[in-house]
Design a protein around this motif. Sequence first.
Motif, PDB file in Angstrom:
ATOM      1  N   UNK A  85     -12.114  10.994   4.117  1.00  0.00           N
ATOM      2  CA  UNK A  85     -11.889  12.356   3.625  1.00  0.00           C
ATOM      3  C   UNK A  85     -11.534  12.300   2.147  1.00  0.00           C
ATOM      4  N   UNK A  86     -12.502  12.663   1.318  1.00  0.00           N
ATOM      5  CA  UNK A  86     -12.301  12.602  -0.121  1.00  0.00           C
ATOM      6  C   UNK A  86     -11.266  13.566  -0.661  1.00  0.00           C
ATOM      7  N   UNK A  87     -10.832  14.514   0.171  1.00  0.00           N
ATOM      8  CA  UNK A  87      -9.806  15.454  -0.281  1.00  0.00           C
ATOM      9  C   UNK A  87      -8.500  14.738  -0.626  1.00  0.00           C
ATOM     10  N   UNK A  88      -8.208  13.645   0.083  1.00  0.00           N
ATOM     11  CA  UNK A  88      -6.938  12.958  -0.148  1.00  0.00           C
ATOM     12  C   UNK A  88      -6.870  12.389  -1.564  1.00  0.00           C
ATOM     13  N   UNK A  89      -7.975  11.789  -2.013  1.00  0.00           N
ATOM     14  CA  UNK A  89      -7.991  11.233  -3.364  1.00  0.00           C
ATOM     15  C   UNK A  89      -7.862  12.347  -4.394  1.00  0.00           C
ATOM     16  N   UNK A  90      -8.485  13.488  -4.129  1.00  0.00           N
ATOM     17  CA  UNK A  90      -8.396  14.599  -5.075  1.00  0.00           C
ATOM     18  C   UNK A  90      -6.984  15.175  -5.133  1.00  0.00           C
ATOM     19  N   UNK A  91      -6.327  15.257  -4.000  1.00  0.00           N
ATOM     20  CA  UNK A  91      -4.991  15.845  -3.956  1.00  0.00           C
ATOM     21  C   UNK A  91      -3.945  14.911  -4.550  1.00  0.00           C
ATOM     22  N   UNK A  92      -4.059  13.607  -4.251  1.00  0.00           N
ATOM     23  CA  UNK A  92      -3.023  12.663  -4.664  1.00  0.00           C
ATOM     24  C   UNK A  92      -3.301  12.015  -6.013  1.00  0.00           C
ATOM     25  N   UNK A  93      -4.462  12.287  -6.591  1.00  0.00           N
ATOM     26  CA  UNK A  93      -4.740  11.814  -7.944  1.00  0.00           C
ATOM     27  C   UNK A  93      -4.841  10.305  -8.058  1.00  0.00           C
ATOM     28  N   UNK A  94      -4.186   9.742  -9.090  1.00  0.00           N
ATOM     29  CA  UNK A  94      -4.320   8.318  -9.407  1.00  0.00           C
ATOM     30  C   UNK A  94      -3.271   7.440  -8.733  1.00  0.00           C
ATOM     31  N   UNK A  95      -2.546   7.968  -7.774  1.00  0.00           N
ATOM     32  CA  UNK A  95      -1.532   7.163  -7.069  1.00  0.00           C
ATOM     33  C   UNK A  95      -2.239   6.003  -6.355  1.00  0.00           C
ATOM     34  N   UNK A  96      -1.706   4.774  -6.461  1.00  0.00           N
ATOM     35  CA  UNK A  96      -2.329   3.635  -5.773  1.00  0.00           C
ATOM     36  C   UNK A  96      -2.548   3.936  -4.281  1.00  0.00           C
ATOM     37  N   UNK A  97      -3.679   3.454  -3.763  1.00  0.00           N
ATOM     38  CA  UNK A  97      -4.056   3.788  -2.386  1.00  0.00           C
ATOM     39  C   UNK A  97      -4.427   2.524  -1.629  1.00  0.00           C
ATOM     40  N   UNK A  98      -3.953   2.449  -0.384  1.00  0.00           N
ATOM     41  CA  UNK A  98      -4.304   1.375   0.528  1.00  0.00           C
ATOM     42  C   UNK A  98      -5.061   1.985   1.703  1.00  0.00           C
ATOM     43  N   UNK A  99      -6.254   1.466   1.994  1.00  0.00           N
ATOM     44  CA  UNK A  99      -7.070   1.979   3.089  1.00  0.00           C
ATOM     45  C   UNK A  99      -6.877   1.088   4.308  1.00  0.00           C
ATOM     46  N   UNK A 100      -6.528   1.701   5.432  1.00  0.00           N
ATOM     47  CA  UNK A 100      -6.394   0.970   6.692  1.00  0.00           C
ATOM     48  C   UNK A 100      -7.469   1.446   7.665  1.00  0.00           C
ATOM     49  N   UNK A 101      -8.228   0.513   8.195  1.00  0.00           N
ATOM     50  CA  UNK A 101      -9.202   0.826   9.238  1.00  0.00           C
ATOM     51  C   UNK A 101      -8.544   0.514  10.575  1.00  0.00           C
ATOM     52  N   UNK A 102      -8.145   1.575  11.281  1.00  0.00           N
ATOM     53  CA  UNK A 102      -7.322   1.425  12.482  1.00  0.00           C
ATOM     54  C   UNK A 102      -8.160   1.142  13.726  1.00  0.00           C
ATOM     55  N   UNK A 103      -7.446   0.873  14.814  1.00  0.00           N
ATOM     56  CA  UNK A 103      -8.041   0.644  16.136  1.00  0.00           C
ATOM     57  C   UNK A 103      -9.000  -0.544  16.104  1.00  0.00           C
ATOM     58  N   UNK A 104      -8.560  -1.571  15.391  1.00  0.00           N
ATOM     59  CA  UNK A 104      -9.327  -2.801  15.271  1.00  0.00           C
ATOM     60  C   UNK A 104      -9.691  -3.381  16.625  1.00  0.00           C
ATOM     61  N   UNK A 105      -8.788  -3.229  17.595  1.00  0.00           N
ATOM     62  CA  UNK A 105      -9.011  -3.798  18.923  1.00  0.00           C
ATOM     63  C   UNK A 105     -10.103  -3.066  19.699  1.00  0.00           C
ATOM     64  N   UNK A 106     -10.488  -1.864  19.239  1.00  0.00           N
ATOM     65  CA  UNK A 106     -11.494  -1.076  19.947  1.00  0.00           C
ATOM     66  C   UNK A 106     -12.826  -1.028  19.202  1.00  0.00           C
TER      67      UNK A 106
END
Length: 341
Positions: free
Chosen positions: A67-88
């Motif tokens: 969801x690209x809205x998050x980057x637009x709303x939070x601006x240049x704040x450092x971001x960590x992406x987590x891909x969840x449900x690795x076990x599934x």
Amino acid sequence: MSIKRNLSSAEITAAFKPRLDFPKYNVTLANFHGHHRVALQKMRSLAPQVNLVVEIRDSRAPISTRNGLFARVMGDIPRLILYSKRDLSSLKQETIQKWHPDGNALSVDCNSYSDVRKVLRIAKSMHANVTPAPPLGSHLLVTGMPNVGKSTFLNTLRTAGTSIKKKAAPTGGMAGVTRSISNEIKISSNPPIYIFDTPGVFVPHVKDERTMIALAITGAMRTSIVEPEIQADYLLYRLNLVHPDGKPYRSFLPHPTNNIEELLEAIWKQKLKPKQRGGGYNPTGAAAFWVDQYRQGRAGKVSLDNLDEFESASAIEEKLLDDFEMDFDEEARRWKQPFLF
């Protein structure tokens, strides 16, 4: 005189060819609600306090749950992406590294203490590198589409960091469990680190029917938005592309099929009919049962997205977001009161 005979399951399997195309169904391409807009406004007002944004995506649909809205709303704040449900999921860490060569992404199981401790170490390292140290501690904000595992992640992270086992955020298997942004929740005392939980926020508009169906299968919306039979048909389509032998549903049907009705009837006869008192064949119930099996990891591990489309999807996502306007000052005036946390 020729004698016709039924093909054996082995012969059907040998001759089977999976569908290469999926039919277009008439499904809505939007599920953006008022509380999603309110959540974005509150995220924006919290941005000055946030040192790290943790964005969670579902690894079963890693492209659809961006969801690209998050980057637009939070601006240049450092971001960590987590891909969840690795076990599934069948998503590999090598693929994630290819998508994120800067190393700001991880594959995680949100119930795994060892996985969430990786995030805690990153947060502590970031805190240590801030000079002078934040007087009120560091703050994280967790974001993501509905039902990607944000609240589960927060609860596990809090326990890993503070040994407090009581849930800080409610969890559930469908979208909409978290409806508002939480107060700051302590996840570490030394150094002091806090986190904000947020509701799942949908995109204003998805790019196509397949994306919407994939999101429905992951539980990002209410079941009624996309009919269970359509979800089941798409799941069958994706499974057959990876497992043309039909192995993920062999316990219901001894041979592969492109016909979702054939599979649903087999599922109904084996799993649902024995439990019913009266009433006939219920394809909707069979479809819902099978999709739920997939959500629990009992119907094969397969991506609901075409992973080769990651880069092109970025351009499409940006184009769709260009049509979305949100005046944050106007939103504040509209609600006529400050937001309290």
